[in-house]
Design a protein around this motif. Structure first.
Motif, PDB file in Angstrom:
ATOM      1  N   ASP A  64      45.548  57.237  50.420  1.00  0.00           N
ATOM      2  CA  ASP A  64      46.779  57.157  49.634  1.00  0.00           C
ATOM      3  C   ASP A  64      47.286  58.579  49.456  1.00  0.00           C
ATOM      4  N   PHE A  66      50.459  60.848  47.703  1.00  0.00           N
ATOM      5  CA  PHE A  66      51.615  60.889  46.819  1.00  0.00           C
ATOM      6  C   PHE A  66      52.475  62.063  47.264  1.00  0.00           C
ATOM      7  N   GLU A  94      55.647  52.712  47.896  1.00  0.00           N
ATOM      8  CA  GLU A  94      56.466  52.783  46.688  1.00  0.00           C
ATOM      9  C   GLU A  94      57.351  54.014  46.772  1.00  0.00           C
ATOM     10  N   ARG A 105      59.272  60.335  44.030  1.00  0.00           N
ATOM     11  CA  ARG A 105      57.829  60.340  44.289  1.00  0.00           C
ATOM     12  C   ARG A 105      57.532  59.111  45.129  1.00  0.00           C
ATOM     13  N   ARG A 107      54.621  56.848  47.399  1.00  0.00           N
ATOM     14  CA  ARG A 107      53.208  56.553  47.650  1.00  0.00           C
ATOM     15  C   ARG A 107      53.135  56.062  49.080  1.00  0.00           C
ATOM     16  N   ALA A 138      45.115  61.374  47.324  1.00  0.00           N
ATOM     17  CA  ALA A 138      44.291  60.746  46.296  1.00  0.00           C
ATOM     18  C   ALA A 138      42.836  60.816  46.753  1.00  0.00           C
ATOM     19  N   SER A 144      43.545  51.018  39.298  1.00  0.00           N
ATOM     20  CA  SER A 144      44.655  50.570  40.132  1.00  0.00           C
ATOM     21  C   SER A 144      45.488  49.567  39.362  1.00  0.00           C
TER      22      SER A 144
END
Length: 155
Positions: A64, A66, A94, A105, A107, A138, A144
């Motif tokens: 993951d 960001f 996202e 931002r 994801r 991450a 979560s």
């Protein structure tokens, strides 16, 4: 929204595959009354859709990332163009319009660092109007997201 609606939403967030019979027992309603309530929640838009939650590790999406994005201009047009482009990239899970230094931002899901490098070069770097991009990997998820705290609706 009353306590029964909240209970139904909480149960369905936890297990959207739960049967009407089980739901109706848990909220002390008849099956038909329970079904009507769920249909009303769906029609109102409180329930958008039902999905399967996948285990990212087991399907090979082990990373993951960001990504904070700052655009060259903060105009309605530049936001609209950027947001339309983001919708076309499946690896972006996202995208949030933010306050603060970053405009957005993201994801992003990737198999590993090499896969993210490819996503970064071939997709993210081509997003329109990007002035700066900062990625953070991450290390592991501590908590979560599994649903909204619908009980708070009763406070």
């Amino acid at each position: 929204m009353d306590r029964i609606d909240v209970a139904l939403l909480e149960l369905l967030q936890n297990d959207s595959d739960i049967s009407i019979n089980d739901l109706s027992e848990r909220v002390s309603l008849s099956s038909s009354a329970c079904h009507r309530r769920i249909k009303m929640l769906e029609q109102s838009g409180a329930i958008k859709r039902y999905v399967a939650r996948l285990d990212s590790q087991k399907i090979g999406m082990k990373l993951d990332v960001f990504v904070e994005i700052r655009l060259t201009a903060q105009t309605e047009r530049s936001f609209r163009i950027f947001e339309k482009a983001v919708q076309q990239i499946d690896e972006i899970l996202e995208c949030h319009l933010m306050s603060g230094e970053a405009d957005y931002r993201l994801r992003v899901a990737a198999r590993d660092v090499a896969d993210y490098d490819d996503i970064h070069r071939t997709r993210l770097a081509r997003l329109p109007g990007v002035a700066a991009m900062h990625s953070a990997f991450a290390i592991r998820a501590i908590k979560s997201w599994t649903g909204y705290p619908v009980r708070r609706l009763l406070d």
